[in-house]
Design a protein around this motif. Structure first.
Motif, short mmCIF file in Angstrom:
data_model
loop_
_atom_site.label_atom_id
_atom_site.label_comp_id
_atom_site.label_asym_id
_atom_site.label_seq_id
_atom_site.Cartn_x
_atom_site.Cartn_y
_atom_site.Cartn_z
N PHE A 698 0.84 -1.20 0.00
CA PHE A 698 0.00 0.00 0.00
C PHE A 698 0.87 1.25 0.00
O PHE A 698 0.61 2.22 -0.74
N ALA A 699 1.93 1.25 0.81
CA ALA A 699 2.78 2.45 0.93
C ALA A 699 3.52 2.74 -0.36
O ALA A 699 3.70 3.91 -0.73
N THR A 731 14.34 6.13 -6.75
CA THR A 731 13.02 6.60 -7.20
C THR A 731 11.97 5.59 -6.77
O THR A 731 12.15 4.37 -6.94
N LEU A 732 10.86 6.06 -6.22
CA LEU A 732 9.81 5.16 -5.75
C LEU A 732 8.45 5.82 -5.84
O LEU A 732 8.34 7.05 -5.94
N ALA A 733 7.41 4.99 -5.82
CA ALA A 733 6.04 5.47 -5.80
C ALA A 733 5.59 5.59 -4.35
O ALA A 733 5.76 4.66 -3.56
N VAL A 734 5.01 6.74 -4.00
CA VAL A 734 4.47 6.98 -2.67
C VAL A 734 3.06 7.54 -2.83
O VAL A 734 2.65 7.92 -3.93
N ARG A 735 2.31 7.58 -1.73
CA ARG A 735 0.97 8.13 -1.79
C ARG A 735 1.01 9.57 -2.30
O ARG A 735 1.92 10.35 -1.95
N ALA A 736 0.05 9.93 -3.12
CA ALA A 736 0.08 11.22 -3.82
C ALA A 736 0.07 12.40 -2.85
O ALA A 736 0.55 13.49 -3.18
N ASP A 737 -0.46 12.23 -1.65
CA ASP A 737 -0.55 13.33 -0.69
C ASP A 737 0.71 13.47 0.15
O ASP A 737 0.76 14.36 1.03
N ALA A 738 1.70 12.62 -0.05
CA ALA A 738 2.91 12.68 0.77
C ALA A 738 3.73 13.91 0.43
O ALA A 738 4.08 14.14 -0.73
N VAL A 753 0.36 6.57 6.49
CA VAL A 753 1.71 6.06 6.27
C VAL A 753 2.72 7.12 6.68
O VAL A 753 2.58 8.30 6.30
N SER A 754 3.72 6.74 7.45
CA SER A 754 4.87 7.62 7.75
C SER A 754 6.06 7.12 6.97
O SER A 754 6.48 5.96 7.12
N TYR A 755 6.62 7.99 6.08
CA TYR A 755 7.76 7.63 5.25
C TYR A 755 9.03 8.22 5.83
O TYR A 755 9.04 9.30 6.44
N ALA A 756 10.15 7.55 5.63
CA ALA A 756 11.48 8.07 5.95
C ALA A 756 12.46 7.52 4.91
O ALA A 756 12.45 6.32 4.63
N ILE A 757 13.28 8.44 4.31
CA ILE A 757 14.29 8.04 3.32
C ILE A 757 15.65 8.22 3.98
O ILE A 757 15.98 9.32 4.42
N VAL A 794 8.65 9.98 -6.63
CA VAL A 794 9.59 10.88 -5.98
C VAL A 794 10.99 10.28 -6.08
O VAL A 794 11.14 9.05 -6.07
N SER A 795 12.00 11.15 -6.24
CA SER A 795 13.39 10.69 -6.35
C SER A 795 14.23 11.37 -5.29
O SER A 795 14.03 12.55 -4.96
N PHE A 796 15.21 10.62 -4.74
CA PHE A 796 16.10 11.12 -3.70
C PHE A 796 17.54 10.79 -4.10
O PHE A 796 17.81 9.78 -4.77
N ARG A 797 18.47 11.70 -3.66
CA ARG A 797 19.88 11.59 -4.02
C ARG A 797 20.69 11.41 -2.75
O ARG A 797 20.46 12.09 -1.74
N LEU A 798 21.66 10.47 -2.80
CA LEU A 798 22.58 10.30 -1.69
C LEU A 798 23.62 11.42 -1.77
O LEU A 798 24.39 11.51 -2.74
N ALA A 799 23.65 12.32 -0.77
CA ALA A 799 24.60 13.44 -0.77
C ALA A 799 26.03 12.90 -0.78
O ALA A 799 26.32 11.83 -0.23
N GLU A 800 26.93 13.65 -1.44
CA GLU A 800 28.34 13.29 -1.52
C GLU A 800 28.57 12.02 -2.34
O GLU A 800 29.60 11.35 -2.19
N SER A 801 27.60 11.65 -3.18
CA SER A 801 27.79 10.50 -4.05
C SER A 801 28.16 10.91 -5.46
O SER A 801 28.14 10.09 -6.38
#
Length: 817
Positions: A698-699, A731-738, A753-757, A794-801
């Motif tokens: 679901f998440a 990159t991942l799919a999350v609930r549209a309201d996140a 749902v509580s998300y943490a990257i 949504v997409s996230f980047r590892l800093a210093e990579s």
């Protein structure tokens, strides 16, 4: 290698099979490997469990009893020639024969302690250790067995009760004749025609396994080691002289009066003449009966009406015994027969007559109105009662239904009394109105019958219906949860249990897997309702936010059922399935479900039941709805685990204005999670077995019914800073309201749902900085061009990579707030 099939040719004197007569005889005269050992007279076939001609099991054509003196038994050279050959049983090879036709020889010891029998055989045992070895036995764990024990003792076992062994030693590695008698719990054993021990057991477990065994228990185990010959079973108790005579081939005692030592008869209250059979077991001399007289306390009620005076060898005769009843009860007389029998000139037969009057008989053991269309209107059926007694009227006091209502059945009329031989009808009406699905109840007919004063009949019907259109999530509807039992039958297992505070006797949920012996026919955990009042309950409103009594107009309940039955006296039983007002602790609507007595351990197949419960929703508002399943009377007197009603695979659907109000429930229903087996709807369930829980799917936009879609996500190396150096991107799919925010580890909450990257360079700790979400998501070709409905990428980047200088890791966590 060609397999030879042999049917044994048996040497049996011409004898009439009746109470206390020869019930089975195996001469063991096979000479080669065969697939059957048979009693050709009584139709009893034995199938070998091991048929190899070596130490793996059975060895045919072995030497039989030699001429000589064996205690009170003398075997002449002529006798020895008649014995033929024997079969050797090899314990290490588990050799034995299973006899699968107990109708001819079954229930010898019972029911209860009422039976009488004699088992005898010639054996040449080779027992090298202290062990139990059977000559003949029923299938454990109940029933009985006879054999040898502890190297040199004869043994009688009442399985589950006691082992009885002789103090006098038997012999090893020599031929000896052993015999065992049972007479209503009184046991006696003989070696070579001489009594070596007596004992009495006070209780007995009637055999429940439909197998008998030669050379082992009927269902395997306790195998014999050595040779067995001339196994004979009599349906009555022989005297010591008769045992010594029966040890020899037939025809040596001439003439021989063969008659039961005890006969039990039934009478319905009317004067009756019984025919008592006997035969001449000799081969050349005519049996002459000089007189038949009576003795005993009740002899005034009996008369000798005549008897056969002269019986040729191998032929049969009879004695006419007149009886005039004196009310209900048990009456006994000794039948004393004087003849020219070569062993005993006078033989006594104990006659017992049970008088039962009046006797109720019923035209059918159940009433089934069949499958009807919706709104069928009133339907009627009749059950015919007959008084089969001989003198007393049958009074019918009442005919009532035992259920708790809402089943649609009622008694229209009944007879007040029936004279002997008269019949009358109990008329039943079934009117379900607009109710649909399966219906069941138990009707009790109360009379003065001496045989069954309270006759209970199942009454069932089925009305065609359409199930509810909106499935409701049922947590653990298949009851297959770790540690499921009455002591922890609450969340997270989903069900509350009214007996949760009891001892182990209150266990309702039990395993039914192969080999457990708890519930044959089941492959998982199921809900068990034992011989106690009690219920399971699940608050459906808690698991389905927004579900309230005022928003629903009908509820469909379905489940599978089976009756686990361990005692012949259990009888029929019922469950009450209720739609429960959990706010005010009251029933909204309910239906009784009948579990018809299948007989001892019969009917282990699950069968479905389904019905629709309708009610006036306008009488309710926001009351919480629960599903309650209750064990209701009649509660049985059997042990708590001997009459178990088992249910599994519970599902619920509704009609009405209710729609799920939380995002997870909306998603679960849209994804096809209706709570049924393989479609479990709980956040902690994993119906597709891919190791990803429903909540995680679901998440992250997964498909909970596809084992290849645990969530929509991808890791890529891409340049998102414009310096021509790639970075590690998640990159991942999350609930549209996140909406993500935060420092080192971006977080967001949406739709429950509580998300943490989180990021890491060494996997020791996830404390590396993560940047994002990026303004423009990076969607690799491995992902669908568009996310699932209700989700966003949504997409996230590892800093210093930058430039991917070394190892790097990104992970996404989702939790219930």
């Amino acid at each position: 290698m060609k397999t030879c099939i042999h049917i044994l040719s048996l040497f049996i004197a011409a004898q009439v099979v009746s109470r206390a007569e020869l019930a089975a005889h195996w001469s063991m005269d096979e000479t080669t490997h065969g697939s059957t050992i048979a009693d050709s007279v009584h139709g009893l076939a034995g199938t070998p469990t091991a048929i190899a001609l070596d130490s793996n099991g059975l060895v045919y054509g072995q030497p039989s009893v030699a001429a000589g003196t064996y205690g009170a038994i003398t075997v002449t050279t002529t006798d020895a020639a008649k014995f033929g050959t024997s079969i050797q049983f090899v314990r290490t090879g588990s050799g034995m024969f299973q006899i699968g036709n107990p109708a001819v020889i079954g229930d010898l010891a019972g029911p209860g302690l009422s039976g009488a029998f004699t088992v005898m055989a010639w054996v040449n045992a080779s027992i090298s250790s202290s062990s139990n070895q059977r000559i003949f036995a029923t299938g454990a764990p109940n029933g009985w067995g006879v054999g040898l024990s502890n190297v040199d003792r004869v043994l009688f076992t009442a399985f589950g009760v006691s082992d009885q062994r002789s103090a006098v030693a038997s012999s090893n590695n020599v031929w000896q004749h052993v015999a065992y008698t049972w007479n209503a719990g009184a046991i006696e054993a003989f070696i070579n025609g001489v009594s070596v021990f007596t004992a009495t057991v006070s209780n007995f477990n009637d055999e429940t396994n439909p197998q008998f065994g030669i050379g082992g228990n009927g269902n395997g185990g306790d195998h014999f080691n050595g040779r067995i010959d001339e196994l004979k079973i009599y349906d009555g108790v022989l005297s010591p002289a008769e045992i010594a005579a029966a040890a020899l081939p037939a025809g040596e005692i001439d003439p021989l009066l063969v008659v039961a030592t005890a006969i039990v008869l039934d009478n319905n209250g009317a004067p009756q003449t019984f025919s008592i059979p006997f035969s001449n077991g000799g081969s050349t001399e005519t049996l002459t009966v000089a007189s038949v007289t009576l003795g005993g306390f009740d002899e005034d009620l009996f008369t000798v009406e005549g008897f056969t005076e002269s019986v040729a060898p191998g032929e049969s005769g009879s004695i006419g015994l007149g009886f005039t009843p004196f009310g209900n009860g048990t009456f006994e007389v000794d039948l004393v027969i004087a003849s020219n029998d070569a062993i005993a000139g006078v033989k006594t037969v104990k006659i017992t007559v049970h008088v039962t009057d009046p006797v109720i008989a019923v035209s059918a053991g159940r009433v089934d109105f069949g499958e009807l269309a919706g709104n069928p209107g009133p339907q009627t059926m009749a059950v015919t009662l007959t008084n089969e007694g001989g003198s007393a009227p049958l009074d019918i006091y009442d005919a009532i239904f035992l259920g708790q209502g809402g089943n649609g059945f009622r008694v229209v009329s009944k007879p007040e009394f029936l004279e002997p031989g008269e019949s009358g009808d109990v008329v039943i009406e079934f009117d379900p109105g607009s109710a649909t699905g399966d219906f069941g109840d138990l009707m009790r007919i109360e009379t003065n019958a001496a045989n069954t004063p309270n006759l209970v009949l199942p009454v069932v019907a089925k009305v065609d219906f359409s199930a509810g259109t909106a499935p409701v999530g049922v947590v653990n509807g298949d009851f297959d949860a770790s540690g499921w039992n009455s002591l922890n039958g609450t969340s997270p297992h989903g069900w509350a249990n009214s007996r949760a505070a009891t001892s182990a006797n209150g266990f309702y949920g039990q395993g039914g897997g192969t080999g457990t012996g708890e519930t044959p026919g089941l492959t998982s955990i199921a809900a068990h309702f034992q011989s106690y009042a009690g219920y399971y309950e699940q608050n459906l409103s808690l698991n389905n936010p927004g579900l309230a009594a005022g928003a629903v107009e009908a509820v469909t309940v379905t489940f599978d059922r089976v009756y686990r039955n361990d005692a012949a006296t259990n009888g029929h039983a019922m469950l009450r399935v209720s739609l429960w007002d959990a706010t005010n602790d009251a029933e909204i609507a309910g239906r009784d479900v009948v579990f018809e007595d299948p007989g001892v351990r019969a009917g282990n197949d699950l069968t479905p039941v389904a019905f629709r419960l309708s009610y006036d929703a306008s009488a309710y508002e926001n009351e919480e709805i629960a599903l309650r399943i209750t064990r209701i009377p009649p509660l049985l007197t059997a042990g708590f685990s001997q009459a178990t009603l088992v249910i599994d695979n519970v599902s619920v659907a509704v009609d009405g204005d209710w729609e799920p109000s939380d995002a997870y429930s909306v998603w679960a229903l849209a994804a096809g999670l209706d709570g049924s087996p393989g479609r479990e709807s709980g956040p902690g369930d994993d119906p597709d077995g891919d190791g990803v829980l429903n909540f995680d799917e679901f998440a992250f936009g997964g498909d909970p019914l596809s084992g290849t879609s645990g969530g929509v996500s991808a890791v890529a190396a891409a340049d998102t800073t414009g310096d021509s150096q790639p970075e590690l991107i998640l990159t991942l799919a999350v609930r549209a309201d996140a909406a993500f925010s935060g420092g080192l580890s971006p977080v967001a909450s949406a739709n429950g749902v509580s998300y943490a990257i989180e990021g890491s360079f060494d996997l020791v700790g996830f404390n590396a900085a993560v940047e994002g979400p990026l303004a423009v998501p990076v969607v690799p070709a491995s992902l669908p061009a568009e996310p699932p409905a209700g989700y966003k990428y949504v997409s996230f980047r590892l800093a210093e990579s930058n430039g991917l200088p070394g190892k790097g890791f990104l992970r996404a966590r989702a939790e219930i707030p």
